[in-house]
Enzyme design. Sequence first.
Site, mmCIF file in Angstrom:
data_model
loop_
_atom_site.group_PDB
_atom_site.id
_atom_site.type_symbol
_atom_site.label_atom_id
_atom_site.label_comp_id
_atom_site.label_asym_id
_atom_site.label_seq_id
_atom_site.Cartn_x
_atom_site.Cartn_y
_atom_site.Cartn_z
ATOM 1 N N CYS A 252 -23.464 -1.213 -40.054
ATOM 2 C CA CYS A 252 -24.018 -1.061 -38.717
ATOM 3 C C CYS A 252 -25.337 -0.287 -38.753
ATOM 4 O O CYS A 252 -25.419 0.858 -38.336
ATOM 5 C CB CYS A 252 -23.005 -0.373 -37.818
ATOM 6 S SG CYS A 252 -23.405 -0.583 -36.092
ATOM 7 N N ARG B 250 -30.474 -0.282 -53.548
ATOM 8 C CA ARG B 250 -31.859 -0.295 -54.049
ATOM 9 C C ARG B 250 -32.852 -0.936 -53.092
ATOM 10 O O ARG B 250 -33.988 -0.507 -52.989
ATOM 11 C CB ARG B 250 -31.929 -1.028 -55.398
ATOM 12 C CG ARG B 250 -31.163 -0.372 -56.509
ATOM 13 C CD ARG B 250 -31.500 -0.999 -57.849
ATOM 14 N NE ARG B 250 -32.865 -0.755 -58.230
ATOM 15 C CZ ARG B 250 -33.837 -1.641 -58.215
ATOM 16 N NH1 ARG B 250 -33.593 -2.877 -57.852
ATOM 17 N NH2 ARG B 250 -35.055 -1.309 -58.559
ATOM 18 N N TYR C 131 -35.667 1.582 -52.017
ATOM 19 C CA TYR C 131 -36.969 1.443 -52.685
ATOM 20 C C TYR C 131 -37.745 0.205 -52.257
ATOM 21 O O TYR C 131 -38.789 -0.090 -52.846
ATOM 22 C CB TYR C 131 -36.784 1.327 -54.209
ATOM 23 C CG TYR C 131 -35.935 2.378 -54.873
ATOM 24 C CD1 TYR C 131 -36.363 3.704 -54.915
ATOM 25 C CD2 TYR C 131 -34.740 2.041 -55.475
ATOM 26 C CE1 TYR C 131 -35.593 4.666 -55.548
ATOM 27 C CE2 TYR C 131 -33.968 3.002 -56.115
ATOM 28 C CZ TYR C 131 -34.394 4.312 -56.145
ATOM 29 O OH TYR C 131 -33.639 5.254 -56.776
ATOM 30 N N GLU D 78 -34.808 7.525 -73.563
ATOM 31 C CA GLU D 78 -33.725 7.614 -72.567
ATOM 32 C C GLU D 78 -33.664 6.384 -71.672
ATOM 33 O O GLU D 78 -33.878 6.492 -70.465
ATOM 34 C CB GLU D 78 -33.939 8.835 -71.658
ATOM 35 C CG GLU D 78 -34.143 10.158 -72.339
ATOM 36 C CD GLU D 78 -34.509 11.269 -71.350
ATOM 37 O OE1 GLU D 78 -35.106 10.983 -70.293
ATOM 38 O OE2 GLU D 78 -34.196 12.425 -71.652
ATOM 39 N N PRO D 79 -33.376 5.220 -72.208
ATOM 40 C CA PRO D 79 -33.341 4.036 -71.343
ATOM 41 C C PRO D 79 -32.089 3.995 -70.473
ATOM 42 O O PRO D 79 -30.984 4.262 -70.958
ATOM 43 C CB PRO D 79 -33.314 2.881 -72.349
ATOM 44 C CG PRO D 79 -32.638 3.457 -73.549
ATOM 45 C CD PRO D 79 -33.045 4.901 -73.603
ATOM 46 N N GLY D 80 -32.256 3.690 -69.213
ATOM 47 C CA GLY D 80 -31.120 3.499 -68.313
ATOM 48 C C GLY D 80 -31.100 2.051 -67.844
ATOM 49 O O GLY D 80 -30.332 1.216 -68.319
ATOM 50 N N ARG D 81 -32.035 1.779 -66.949
ATOM 51 C CA ARG D 81 -32.129 0.456 -66.347
ATOM 52 C C ARG D 81 -32.161 -0.690 -67.371
ATOM 53 O O ARG D 81 -31.454 -1.682 -67.218
ATOM 54 C CB ARG D 81 -33.415 0.392 -65.507
ATOM 55 C CG ARG D 81 -33.630 -0.918 -64.793
ATOM 56 C CD ARG D 81 -35.039 -0.976 -64.203
ATOM 57 N NE ARG D 81 -35.436 0.262 -63.589
ATOM 58 C CZ ARG D 81 -35.103 0.628 -62.353
ATOM 59 N NH1 ARG D 81 -34.409 -0.182 -61.605
ATOM 60 N NH2 ARG D 81 -35.498 1.792 -61.873
ATOM 61 N N GLY E 19 -37.334 4.629 -68.614
ATOM 62 C CA GLY E 19 -38.185 3.942 -67.647
ATOM 63 C C GLY E 19 -38.569 2.525 -68.017
ATOM 64 O O GLY E 19 -39.356 1.891 -67.311
ATOM 65 N N TYR F 258 -28.271 1.247 -61.195
ATOM 66 C CA TYR F 258 -28.393 1.867 -59.873
ATOM 67 C C TYR F 258 -27.783 0.964 -58.801
ATOM 68 O O TYR F 258 -28.243 0.934 -57.669
ATOM 69 C CB TYR F 258 -29.857 2.226 -59.573
ATOM 70 C CG TYR F 258 -30.470 3.001 -60.724
ATOM 71 C CD1 TYR F 258 -30.115 4.337 -60.923
ATOM 72 C CD2 TYR F 258 -31.327 2.404 -61.643
ATOM 73 C CE1 TYR F 258 -30.626 5.048 -61.999
ATOM 74 C CE2 TYR F 258 -31.838 3.106 -62.720
ATOM 75 C CZ TYR F 258 -31.492 4.422 -62.897
ATOM 76 O OH TYR F 258 -31.978 5.125 -63.959
HETATM 77 C C1 LIG Z 1 -33.039 8.232 -64.587
HETATM 78 C C2 LIG Z 1 -33.516 8.830 -65.825
HETATM 79 C C3 LIG Z 1 -33.748 8.051 -66.965
HETATM 80 C C4 LIG Z 1 -33.545 6.564 -66.987
HETATM 81 O O1 LIG Z 1 -34.536 5.896 -66.288
HETATM 82 P P1 LIG Z 1 -34.588 4.304 -66.324
HETATM 83 O O2 LIG Z 1 -35.733 3.951 -65.465
HETATM 84 O O3 LIG Z 1 -33.303 3.822 -65.770
HETATM 85 O O4 LIG Z 1 -34.768 3.914 -67.747
HETATM 86 C C5 LIG Z 1 -34.147 8.687 -68.116
HETATM 87 N N1 LIG Z 1 -34.348 10.027 -68.156
HETATM 88 C C6 LIG Z 1 -34.150 10.810 -67.075
HETATM 89 C C7 LIG Z 1 -34.355 12.248 -67.185
HETATM 90 C C8 LIG Z 1 -33.731 10.239 -65.874
HETATM 91 O O5 LIG Z 1 -33.561 11.022 -64.820
#
Ligand SMILES: *Cc1c(COP(=O)(O)O)cnc(C)c1O
Length: 416
Positions: A343, A310, A314, A271-274, A228, A372
């Site tokens: 469209c 996005r 959002y 758990e970094p994604g973004r 997050g 995303y």
């Molecule tokens: C999507 C997700 C993340 C990553 O979230 P970010 O906001 O992209 O860092 C981490 N853990 C879980 C379980 C997720 O579903």
Amino acid sequence: MAYSFTQENAFYGSTDPQKLLEKYGSPLYVYNEEILRKRCREMKSLVAYEHFSADYSTKANANLHLLKIVREEGLEADAMSPGEIEVLLAAGFAPEKILFVCNNVSADEMAFAVERGVTVSVDSLSQLVTFGKRFPGHKVAVRLNTGHGAGHHEFVVTAGKKTKFGINDDKVDRIQAIVRQYDLHICGINQHIGSLFMDEDTYVQGAKILFDTAMQFPELEFVDMGGGFGTPYHKQEGEKTLDLAPFRRRLDAVIEDFVSAYGRRIKVKSEPGRYIVAECCALLGQVYSIKENGGVTYVGTDLGFNVLQRVVMYGAHHDLEVYREGKLMTGKGTPVTVVGNICESGDKLAENRELPEIRLDDVIGVMDAGAYGYSMASTYNNRLRPAEVLICADGSDRLIRRRETFADLMRGFDVE
Ligand SMILES: *Cc1c(COP(=O)(O)O)cnc(C)c1O
């Protein structure tokens, strides 16, 4: 528009947006390898604790070649589906470096992970029973919901009482009962409290609550604090990158307190994604029409929500840059609404935005599009998903996923 992220970072290497579109077609996802590696390193060294790992959350962007870079940088990974496990294994992640954080999956999907040596984290009591019946005696992780949530939009707050995720932490007794019934071993607990926070407060507090809860599980191999970490999507207004120093200081203290109370220096994960992939990407598209309707100037592009969802999903903001003949345009014209070619009247990329004065055939760059972005792209309106290109550390450009073709759209119909 004084600030330009791409100029500041020599984002396009030895090429430019115009040349990239001529070579690979429009629209186009462009990634910068150096920025990606830098973000990986920052997350990998988020804390000083020696048994810390950053698990990249694959759903943010599952491009095989980007995943290989993330692996080279020493990150581990989270998967949300068998498909993500498949691509992670193909990218060379060892099964024990993958955590399957699943939500409402079948026993067969759990088996897909277990058979490959991937640890499963279940997120309801009923899923724990499903796992126990299929794999009695196995180890498994659980996703908890400590009631602590955060996020920039209701849809991305993933903890707190009102979401579908996790097992409420007042049900630990029920977890233990199922564990005894099926002789399971809880090897890890994880949480993910939401997405896109821009300071450390909520995250650190959430981690602390999770570590307190962890004391009730004696066999843990890891505690996973979740992802997050925010990305500054408003850089043109001066928004700054997340300051990681306070995370480091406060998390290390919380972790050391926990491991000394727990009695073992077990693994701690995030758990970094973004944070890893958002900023290393600019999505390029082209201006095909400009018109005025009801007092609004519409800039018509090929950047519909099929390509980047996005904004529509959002209400997200992306900074935009404008290029002409490969060069960054500056100055401010009258505000415009930038729309795509899908469209749907909701197909808007930016509303009432002050941009440099725009002409036909200008190129639009959508900043911070790596998370995303492609992973949520679709073929709606039978549009082809774009190509993805990497600007390598040496400044050269390399295709890392080809543009789809009509043949891709026709796949699956040969059923006779
Ligand atoms: C999507 C997700 C993340 C990553 O979230 P970010 O906001 O992209 O860092 C981490 N853990 C879980 C379980 C997720 O579903």
